[in-house]
Write a protein that holds these residues in place. Sequence first.
Motif, short mmCIF file in Angstrom:
data_model
loop_
_atom_site.label_atom_id
_atom_site.label_comp_id
_atom_site.label_asym_id
_atom_site.label_seq_id
_atom_site.Cartn_x
_atom_site.Cartn_y
_atom_site.Cartn_z
N ILE A 1 -2.33 0.51 -9.47
CA ILE A 1 -2.04 1.81 -10.09
C ILE A 1 -3.30 2.38 -10.75
CG2 ILE A 1 -0.63 2.95 -11.87
CD1 ILE A 1 0.87 2.14 -9.25
N GLN A 2 -3.98 1.52 -11.47
CA GLN A 2 -5.26 1.92 -12.09
C GLN A 2 -6.23 2.41 -10.99
OE1 GLN A 2 -6.12 -1.50 -14.60
NE2 GLN A 2 -8.30 -1.06 -14.25
N ASP A 3 -6.33 1.67 -9.90
CA ASP A 3 -7.25 2.03 -8.82
C ASP A 3 -6.87 3.37 -8.19
OD1 ASP A 3 -8.41 -0.41 -9.27
OD2 ASP A 3 -7.51 -1.40 -7.53
N LEU A 4 -5.54 3.60 -8.07
CA LEU A 4 -5.09 4.86 -7.45
C LEU A 4 -5.29 6.05 -8.40
CD1 LEU A 4 -1.87 3.46 -5.76
CD2 LEU A 4 -3.80 4.49 -4.55
N PHE A 5 -5.10 5.80 -9.69
CA PHE A 5 -5.30 6.89 -10.67
C PHE A 5 -6.77 7.28 -10.73
CE2 PHE A 5 -1.46 6.16 -13.75
CZ PHE A 5 -0.63 6.74 -12.80
N ASN A 6 -7.63 6.26 -10.61
CA ASN A 6 -9.05 6.50 -10.86
C ASN A 6 -9.90 5.84 -9.77
OD1 ASN A 6 -11.29 7.29 -12.28
ND2 ASN A 6 -11.30 5.45 -13.57
N PRO A 7 -9.78 6.34 -8.54
CA PRO A 7 -10.48 5.65 -7.44
C PRO A 7 -12.00 5.87 -7.49
CG PRO A 7 -9.45 7.67 -6.65
CD PRO A 7 -9.07 7.54 -8.10
N ASP A 8 -12.75 4.86 -7.05
CA ASP A 8 -14.21 5.02 -6.95
C ASP A 8 -14.51 6.13 -5.96
OD1 ASP A 8 -14.65 2.94 -8.66
OD2 ASP A 8 -14.95 1.44 -7.08
N ARG A 9 -13.72 6.15 -4.90
CA ARG A 9 -13.84 7.22 -3.89
C ARG A 9 -12.56 7.27 -3.08
NH1 ARG A 9 -14.02 1.99 -2.63
NH2 ARG A 9 -15.35 1.40 -0.88
N VAL A 10 -12.34 8.47 -2.49
CA VAL A 10 -11.29 8.62 -1.48
C VAL A 10 -12.03 8.98 -0.20
CG1 VAL A 10 -9.46 10.16 -0.69
CG2 VAL A 10 -9.43 9.30 -3.04
N GLY B 1 2.36 -1.39 -14.13
CA GLY B 1 2.42 0.07 -14.23
C GLY B 1 3.21 0.74 -13.12
N LEU B 2 3.59 0.00 -12.10
CA LEU B 2 4.27 0.61 -10.95
C LEU B 2 5.67 1.12 -11.31
CD1 LEU B 2 4.35 1.24 -7.87
CD2 LEU B 2 5.11 -1.11 -7.49
N ASP B 3 6.43 0.31 -12.05
CA ASP B 3 7.79 0.71 -12.44
C ASP B 3 7.79 2.08 -13.10
OD1 ASP B 3 7.78 -2.09 -12.15
OD2 ASP B 3 9.69 -2.20 -13.21
N ASP B 4 6.84 2.22 -13.99
CA ASP B 4 6.75 3.45 -14.76
C ASP B 4 6.55 4.67 -13.87
OD1 ASP B 4 6.84 4.01 -17.44
OD2 ASP B 4 4.71 4.64 -17.40
N PHE C 1 -2.40 -15.22 -4.97
CA PHE C 1 -3.81 -15.26 -4.58
C PHE C 1 -4.73 -14.72 -5.66
CE2 PHE C 1 -3.21 -10.85 -3.26
CZ PHE C 1 -4.47 -10.29 -3.34
N LYS C 2 -4.14 -14.01 -6.64
CA LYS C 2 -4.89 -13.57 -7.81
C LYS C 2 -3.89 -13.26 -8.91
CE LYS C 2 -6.60 -9.32 -7.55
NZ LYS C 2 -7.00 -7.97 -7.06
N LYS C 3 -4.38 -13.00 -10.12
CA LYS C 3 -3.44 -12.71 -11.20
C LYS C 3 -2.82 -11.32 -11.04
CE LYS C 3 -6.40 -10.71 -14.77
NZ LYS C 3 -6.77 -10.69 -16.18
N ASP C 4 -1.73 -11.10 -11.74
CA ASP C 4 -1.05 -9.80 -11.78
C ASP C 4 -0.49 -9.35 -10.44
OD1 ASP C 4 -1.39 -9.62 -14.50
OD2 ASP C 4 -3.25 -8.47 -14.37
N VAL D 1 0.83 -1.20 0.00
CA VAL D 1 0.00 0.00 0.00
C VAL D 1 0.87 1.26 0.00
CG1 VAL D 1 -1.64 1.35 1.39
CG2 VAL D 1 -2.01 -1.08 1.03
N GLY D 2 1.79 1.33 0.97
CA GLY D 2 2.61 2.55 1.11
C GLY D 2 3.36 2.88 -0.17
N GLY D 3 4.01 1.90 -0.78
CA GLY D 3 4.82 2.15 -1.98
C GLY D 3 4.01 2.71 -3.14
N PRO D 4 3.03 1.94 -3.66
CA PRO D 4 2.26 2.45 -4.80
C PRO D 4 1.49 3.73 -4.50
CG PRO D 4 1.95 0.07 -4.54
CD PRO D 4 2.72 0.53 -3.34
N THR D 5 0.89 3.83 -3.31
CA THR D 5 0.08 5.01 -2.98
C THR D 5 0.93 6.27 -3.02
OG1 THR D 5 -1.02 3.57 -1.42
CG2 THR D 5 -1.63 5.85 -1.32
N MET D 6 2.09 6.18 -2.40
CA MET D 6 2.95 7.38 -2.34
C MET D 6 3.55 7.70 -3.70
SD MET D 6 2.56 8.58 0.57
CE MET D 6 1.02 7.82 1.06
N ALA D 7 3.85 6.66 -4.49
CA ALA D 7 4.38 6.91 -5.84
C ALA D 7 3.36 7.70 -6.66
CB ALA D 7 4.74 5.58 -6.51
N VAL D 8 2.09 7.33 -6.51
CA VAL D 8 1.06 8.03 -7.29
C VAL D 8 0.87 9.46 -6.76
CG1 VAL D 8 -1.42 8.06 -7.84
CG2 VAL D 8 -0.09 5.96 -8.14
#
Length: 471
Positions: A165-174, A53-56, A334-337, A12-19
């Motif tokens: 990354i997709q979820d953080l770019f375009n969240p249903d809600r914050v 998409g995280l590397d990018d 536990f899931k793909k990707d 959570v911390g890594g991707p959220t802060m990167a975005v």
Amino acid sequence: MVKICCIGAGYVGGPTMAVIALKCPTVEVAVVDISVSRINAWNSDQLPIYEPGLDDVVNQCRGKNLFFSTDVEKHVREADIVFVSVNTPTKTQGLGAGKAADLTYWESAARMIADVSKSDKIVVEKSTVPVKTAEAIEKILTHNSKGINFQILSNPEFLAEGTAIQDLFNPDRVLIGGRETPEGTKAIQALKDVYAHWVPVDRIICTNLWSAELSKLAANAFLAQRISSVNAMSALCEATGADVAQVSHAVGKDTRIGPKFLNASVGFGGSCFQKDILNLVYICECNGLPEVANYWKQVIKVNDYQKSRFVNRVVSSMFNTVSGKKIAVLGFAFKKDTGDTRETPAIDVCKGLLGDKARLSIYDPQVSEDQIQRDLSMKKFDWDHPIHLQPMSPTTVKQVSVVWDAYEATKDAHGICILTEWDEFKTLDYKRIYNQMQKPAFVFDGRNVVDAEKLREIGFIVYSIGKPLDP
Ligand code: NAD
């Protein structure tokens, strides 16, 4: 320039802060962790987690306004806003063991913030925590008060691994929860200003602290409950000749229900669903609501049942024993990707098959041999009876081989279990696979990813979750 520090450089911390760093070029973001290896990985080309998409995103900001560091105290001291995104696993001992959230990491982070801070700070709960945690955090932060004003906000994260990354770019809600005081309102506004760089304001929901904390547990409980509902239906489908895909389609067309999260599977996994429901169960029990607790417990019981039902199906189909037989396990995450194996249903399924002395050849495109061996050797915690179950013996671990190719995994196998819905499993050369397997060759599709009819034409005996059995 606003300075943000995030304690915890995990999923959570890594991707959220990167975005946040990417979307807010005027904000300086430091992600800190006590794990040196994790921080080293964040500062390298081999990020510690796999996320499309995280590397990018990291490459665009790292070294500019995004920094990863083990110097926790320095970055906390300098920050205006401190996110806390540490792990909050299920307690394994003491009061509430097996259900309650273990807030040890949170408590030590809060004590450290209190100790090192020299200026006012907004402290944000990013981790998923029990409702009322903010009250405890406030006590810790204000206990050693040196006249510093700490405002606590709850800002739970709703991203899903694999689409983070997709979820953080375009969240249903914050969701932002805070105290209903002038200082609380000011703090909420400060965090809102960060998200408003890219999230439409009508998607930023502000509530009181307790609603925000509880909403995260509620959301995960609802999602997991949906999976257990469709999985419970899959058992009934198999018993009656109905097809769970057709039932889900028909049910999901009702706009009150909707089509998402209605795929039957071998069960849900991941670090959150089970842990957060157990946490909810514990909170209900503590608040004198045993019937509500039992309702949510059932979601986990059905999930456990689905995994053991799958194992039983494999064993009974293969003439009531898999002893000495080679089973190819396709997918372990536990899931793909994602490469995350925390609470993956593959662990229980593999252990079940190993219990009947099967030989397993496991392939997952993102999970290492070390990780799989570690997961299969680990003690399992029984939440209903908080005792540690026996770990696997070293001999049992030897029944497992981990390979880096689906064709290698299936060579000479008697059966295949598909446990993760990786796209590549849809397009394997199943004729080639059939030719190199023992006969009769079985496929047990725990994710309904293969075209069962095509596989039957090749000669496979196919079991797909919730579908009419092989004629
Ligand atoms: P994680 O285990 O991947 O990361 C947590 C990190 O915190 C670890 O790297 C650990 O070393 C670090 N840490 C612990 N104590 C620390 C301290 N005192 N100082 C500095 N670093 C410390 O966990 P995660 O999956 O990122 O989850 C974090 C929280 O977010 C949990 O509460 C989880 O329930 C919640 N959450 C997770 C997801 C998900 O999909 N993984 C989604 C939403 C919410």
